[in-house]
Design an enzyme around this catalytic site. Structure first.
Site, PDB file in Angstrom:
ATOM      1  N   VAL A  37       0.822  -1.207   0.000  1.00 35.10           N
ATOM      2  CA  VAL A  37       0.000   0.000   0.000  1.00 35.10           C
ATOM      3  C   VAL A  37       0.859   1.263   0.000  1.00 35.10           C
ATOM      4  O   VAL A  37       0.719   2.126  -0.855  1.00 35.10           O
ATOM      5  CB  VAL A  37      -0.964  -0.007   1.208  1.00 35.10           C
ATOM      6  CG1 VAL A  37      -1.763   1.293   1.259  1.00 35.10           C
ATOM      7  CG2 VAL A  37      -1.915  -1.200   1.124  1.00 35.10           C
ATOM      8  N   HIS A 121       2.144   3.750  10.550  1.00 36.09           N
ATOM      9  CA  HIS A 121       0.907   3.460  11.271  1.00 36.09           C
ATOM     10  C   HIS A 121       1.317   3.087  12.690  1.00 36.09           C
ATOM     11  O   HIS A 121       2.278   2.337  12.883  1.00 36.09           O
ATOM     12  CB  HIS A 121       0.190   2.293  10.586  1.00 36.09           C
ATOM     13  CG  HIS A 121      -1.184   1.991  11.103  1.00 36.09           C
ATOM     14  ND1 HIS A 121      -1.986   2.938  11.684  1.00 36.09           N
ATOM     15  CD2 HIS A 121      -1.892   0.834  11.129  1.00 36.09           C
ATOM     16  CE1 HIS A 121      -3.142   2.379  12.015  1.00 36.09           C
ATOM     17  NE2 HIS A 121      -3.098   1.104  11.706  1.00 36.09           N
TER      18      HIS A 121
END
Length: 347
Positions: A37, A121
């Site tokens: 991603v 993240h």
């Protein structure tokens, strides 16, 4: 910078230019681990900006082949994951949350003193008791979280623009963590960087994904579309009034100018209705958002993700759920409407 009376630390390209970022990282080797991603956008932007970057990916995978197609050279700038970690001074850990847990025992042994471990993240660190991702004390642990997909990060970079990102420092073992994280944030193509911490990043991220970014918006789309269809509106009309006008016309303008500008520049009938109805929608959804945030803060959403995404048949289950969305009448109508957009029919 002052946001509605709240002072926040925001770093811009003017304050920390690309030349300074290159100088900070001139002796570093950055290994981008994972090419899914975020990996492609971040690594390609770093490469184009002149940083010493390599990619670590599983060999004989689709992602490996994609990396080769993007110009990464096996044995020179593309390596197996462990070899890339061995060569790196900064390891950008951009695998999925589930894959990070799986790979952690292999990654950890390459985190020698003075290196930096970088995330996009806060999941693995914030829920470290659940994930087992507990970094050694003698490395820097930092975060840059672009506020959008890796695809958007790359597209905006190629357009000469930038995607805003958050930054955080979990651990500063070297005294260089701040310079490292800001330089990396500029290097990957951020338009500006705002300060957060790992916990706030993951709490807001999980809430946003389940809320207005994806979960809530799909739910609202489905509800309005159903009401219109039940009252005799055709699929194309229901889709256009629910989704097409929002995504193609209104939201770009809201992004550019704000919702108040949108209200001020629409018809008086639309203006009156929007002003009358936004608070009932807020009041109806507020309890759901409060419950959602409580589940995120309690770690229940994280555990659900860990449990579900670690199952051997995870991909088959995901494909089935996505098929339900894809084959719904609303998104079938969307496919037909998108095919009629003018840009699809240019000669």
């Amino acid at each position: 910078m002052n946001f509605g009376g709240v002072v926040e630390n925001v770093i811009t390209r003017e304050e920390f230019p690309l030349e300074k970022a290159r100088e900070v990282l001139k002796d570093e080797t950055i290994a981008v681990i994972g090419y899914g991603v975020q990996g492609p956008g971040q690594s390609l932007n770093l490469r184009d900006n002149g940083f010493n970057v390599i990619v670590g990916q599983r060999k004989n995978s689709k992602s490996w082949d994609k990396a080769v197609a993007d110009g990464w050279v096996p044995g020179e700038t593309l390596f197996e994951i462990e070899e890339a970690c061995k060569r790196a001074t900064i390891i950008q850990y951009l695998l999925s949350d589930a894959a990070q847990i799986e790979m952690w025992p292999k990654i950890k042994k390459y985190l020698t003193p003075g290196k930096a471990l970088y995330f996009s993240h806060g999941f693995g660190i914030t829920y470290k008791e659940r994930t087992g991702i507990i970094p050694p004390a003698d490395i820097d642990v930092i975060l840059i979280a672009p506020k959008g997909s890796g695809t958007s990060l790359r597209r905006l970079f190629l357009e000469g623009r930038g995607l805003n990102s958050s930054y955080a420092i979990f651990q500063d073992a070297t005294g260089k963590a701040w310079d490292r994280v800001i330089a990396l944030g500029i290097g990957i193509g951020s338009g500006y960087l705002f300060e957060t911490d790992f916990k706030r990043e993951v709490y807001s991220d999980l809430t946003g994904e389940r809320g207005t970014l994806m979960g809530a918006i799909q739910g609202i789309f489905a509800a309005q579309y159903q009401v219109l269809r039940e009252n005799g509106h055709t699929p194309s009309e229901a889709f256009n009034e629910t989704i097409e006008e929002l995504t193609q016309s209104l939201m770009p303008l809201v992004g550019e100018n704000g919702m108040d500008w949108m209200y001020a520049n629409c018809s008086t009938t639309a203006q009156r209705g929007a002003l009358d109805w936004w608070k009932p929608f807020r009041d109806a959804t507020l309890p759901v958002f409060k419950k959602l945030y409580a589940e995120v803060a309690a770690g229940n959403e994280a555990q659900r993700s860990i449990d579900t995404n670690s199952k051997p048949d995870y991909r088959a289950g995901l494909d089935q759920e996505l098929k339900e969305l894809r084959e719904s009448e609303m998104w079938q109508a969307g496919e037909a409407v998108r095919a009629l957009r003018p840009e699809r029919n240019k000669k």
